[in-house]
Design an enzyme around this catalytic site. Structure first.
Site, PDB file in Angstrom:
ATOM      1  N   HIS A 123       0.777  -1.353   0.147  1.00 50.70           N
ATOM      2  CA  HIS A 123       0.191   0.368   0.692  1.00 50.70           C
ATOM      3  C   HIS A 123       0.739   1.054   0.134  1.00 50.70           C
ATOM      4  O   HIS A 123       2.011   1.153   0.168  1.00 50.70           O
ATOM      5  CB  HIS A 123      -0.841   0.039   1.204  1.00 50.70           C
ATOM      6  N   ASP A 201       3.306  -4.453   7.954  1.00 56.64           N
ATOM      7  CA  ASP A 201       1.764  -3.878   8.387  1.00 56.64           C
ATOM      8  C   ASP A 201       0.906  -4.497   8.619  1.00 56.64           C
ATOM      9  O   ASP A 201       0.451  -4.589   7.369  1.00 56.64           O
ATOM     10  CB  ASP A 201       2.232  -3.290   6.763  1.00 56.64           C
ATOM     11  N   GLN A 204      -4.203  -5.302   6.659  1.00 57.16           N
ATOM     12  CA  GLN A 204      -5.364  -6.089   6.721  1.00 57.16           C
ATOM     13  C   GLN A 204      -5.607  -7.209   7.169  1.00 57.16           C
ATOM     14  O   GLN A 204      -6.172  -8.154   7.579  1.00 57.16           O
ATOM     15  CB  GLN A 204      -5.078  -5.769   5.142  1.00 57.16           C
ATOM     16  N   LYS A 227     -10.445  -0.925  10.991  1.00 57.41           N
ATOM     17  CA  LYS A 227     -10.642  -1.384   9.723  1.00 57.41           C
ATOM     18  C   LYS A 227     -10.914  -3.036  10.506  1.00 57.41           C
ATOM     19  O   LYS A 227     -10.802  -4.042  10.250  1.00 57.41           O
ATOM     20  CB  LYS A 227      -9.207  -2.171   9.027  1.00 57.41           C
ATOM     21  N   CYS A 365      -4.935   2.551  -3.436  1.00 55.94           N
ATOM     22  CA  CYS A 365      -3.418   3.395  -3.049  1.00 55.94           C
ATOM     23  C   CYS A 365      -2.751   2.314  -3.365  1.00 55.94           C
ATOM     24  O   CYS A 365      -1.413   1.598  -2.047  1.00 55.94           O
ATOM     25  CB  CYS A 365      -3.973   3.341  -1.387  1.00 55.94           C
TER      26      CYS A 365
HETATM   27  C1  LIG Z   1      -2.390  -2.568   3.489  1.00 61.59           C
HETATM   28  C2  LIG Z   1      -2.498  -1.536   4.038  1.00 61.59           C
HETATM   29  N1  LIG Z   1      -1.467  -0.721   4.759  1.00 61.59           N
HETATM   30  C3  LIG Z   1      -1.978   0.770   5.009  1.00 61.59           C
HETATM   31  C4  LIG Z   1      -3.397   1.039   5.108  1.00 61.59           C
HETATM   32  C5  LIG Z   1      -3.241   2.584   5.463  1.00 61.59           C
HETATM   33  O1  LIG Z   1      -4.302   2.351   6.305  1.00 61.59           O
HETATM   34  P1  LIG Z   1      -4.816   3.592   7.599  1.00 61.59           P
HETATM   35  O2  LIG Z   1      -5.086   4.761   6.164  1.00 61.59           O
HETATM   36  O3  LIG Z   1      -6.729   3.540   7.932  1.00 61.59           O
HETATM   37  O4  LIG Z   1      -4.062   4.766   8.170  1.00 61.59           O
HETATM   38  C6  LIG Z   1      -4.241   0.796   4.449  1.00 61.59           C
HETATM   39  C7  LIG Z   1      -5.142   1.425   4.478  1.00 61.59           C
HETATM   40  O5  LIG Z   1      -6.076   1.154   2.861  1.00 61.59           O
HETATM   41  C8  LIG Z   1      -3.664  -0.298   3.694  1.00 61.59           C
HETATM   42  O6  LIG Z   1      -4.509  -1.436   3.501  1.00 61.59           O
END
Ligand SMILES: Cc1ncc(COP(=O)(O)O)c(C=O)c1O
Length: 407
Positions: A123, A201, A204, A227, A365
């Site tokens: 992401h 990270d 998900q 999430k 993203c």
């Molecule tokens: C794999 C992953 N990492 C990081 C993020 C970033 O999360 P946030 O926008 O809640 O900070 C997301 C959000 O979709 C994500 O799917």
């Protein structure tokens, strides 16, 4: 612990009773954000109605109670992840957590020519903060590719991990586009053998898997509350205790200091050093409550349920002209990312929306991953614990109708 029943679970989520464009809502955008159970909504409302006060500052009863609730929330998160409360930093979410780790930790250990390893499925939140720190330090970013089924190219990753310059690997636990569950325990072990630090990270992974950080042994881990059935604007960065006191503060301000003088300021020790200013107390309480709610859910059954939904969806869409699924590895979460030849994903989503169905389209993203897949944009349906077999039937039938109109 209850046996798993998505129909009964969905009763806990008030928004799922509403309509979308006049049709019953079928919510399949859980990878973007999850819905909130009534108990989380109540916990936040209860805090504001009964306990609202700033934390860390007051000696009066109200402030003490707010402080206890805030600390309980931290304890709940720590227990859930099987780590210690003094390793959990509250942030605004995964994005802020990754920026914090990049600036407060990585920036202090990286030198010119050092290598930061990412993967092709990351992401933007797990790419851009590392590019920033690479620019600041002269470090270099290397990218581990993926295979055609959406799994990590382990051979290439091993080559990168064995580079003498490799210092840090930042990898998603579960891909938000492909659903791929990365073998993070094995990868962490291999990275550590090569003296490479590991950031995971978990944005998900936490909604789908019961994550045990002691078992994974990663150095850093992040996720966003929203999430995981909690409010927006709260998340965590886990850092192993051994790193915390050597990390630079992330932001300066109240609450993160020990002594302030115009000539010199000293900083608080531990997680407090990274929580400048008034925190999102209500959000943290909501996150603690979401975790309390999840303790009654059998995650293994939930995982089996989401796999069943994915299997049913694939079965129902078999033979659909022009359908291409992205991410077909066996070990994946309930995410169905797809394209239909000759149909723009945005048109698909617009017609599905008219049928009450919420899916996501775009680059999610993940523009570098889109380039690898050869698409500017894809469609994604992502499942959660409250999605039912009926949701899948409605979605599959609607998709078939919509494709006939558009193709
Ligand atoms: C794999 C992953 N990492 C990081 C993020 C970033 O999360 P946030 O926008 O809640 O900070 C997301 C959000 O979709 C994500 O799917």
């Amino acid at each position: 612990m209850q046996s798993f029943d998505s129909y009964s679970i969905r009763q806990d989520f008030p928004v799922l009773t509403r309509t979308n464009r006049g049709k019953p809502l079928v919510y399949l955008d859980n990878a973007a954000t999850s819905q909130k159970p009534q108990c989380v909504i109540d916990a936040v409302a209860h805090y504001y109605a009964n306990t609202n006060s700033n934390v860390h500052r007051g000696v009066y009863e109200l402030a003490e109670q707010a402080e206890v609730l805030y600390q309980n929330a931290r304890d709940n998160v720590a227990e859930w992840l099987n780590v210690s409360s003094d390793e959990i930093i509250f942030t605004r979410g995964a994005t802020e957590s990754l920026n914090l780790i990049a600036q407060s930790y990585a920036r202090t250990i990286l030198n010119e020519g050092d290598v930061i390893i990412l993967s092709e499925m990351e992401h933007h939140a797990n790419i851009v903060p590392w590019q920033m720190v690479a620019e600041q330090t002269g470090a270099i970013i290397e990218v581990a590719p993926i295979l055609d089924d959406g799994s990590l190219d382990r051979e290439k990753l091993s080559e990168l991990l064995s580079l003498p310059e490799a210092k840090l690997l930042s990898l998603c636990h579960v891909s938000n586009v492909l659903g791929t569950v990365n073998p993070v325990k094995e990868v962490t072990k291999e990275a550590h053998k090569n003296h490479v630090k590991v950031v995971l990270d978990g944005a998900q992974s936490v909604p789908h898997l019961k994550v045990d950080l002691r078992n994974l042994d990663c150095d850093f881990f992040v996720f966003s509350g929203h999430k995981l059935f909690a409010p927006m604007g709260v998340g965590i960065a886990f850092a192993k205790k051994e790193y915390l006191n050597d990390m630079d503060p992330y932001q300066g301000g109240g609450d993160m200091i020990d002594q302030v003088n115009f000539s010199k300021t000293t900083y608080a020790k531990g997680v407090q050093r990274f929580e400048a200013g008034t925190p999102n107390v209500a959000g943290a309480i909501g996150l603690g409550e979401a975790i309390r709610y999840l303790k009654d859910i059998n995650f293994q059954h939930a995982d089996e349920h989401e796999k069943k939904l994915l299997h049913l969806l694939r079965e129902q869409l078999q033979g659909l002209d022009g359908l291409v699924e992205h991410g077909t590895t066996d070990d994946k979460a309930g995410v169905f990312c797809f394209s239909i030849d000759g149909v723009h994903p945005h048109d698909l989503a617009t017609l599905l929306d008219a049928e009450g169905i919420a899916i996501r389209t775009g680059h999610h993203c993940c523009q570098p991953l889109m380039q690898r897949l050869g698409h500017e944009s894809t469609a994604r349906a992502s499942f959660s614990i409250y999605n039912t077999l009926e949701d899948v039937h409605i979605f599959a039938n609607a998709l078939k109708r919509v494709v006939k109109i558009l193709a």
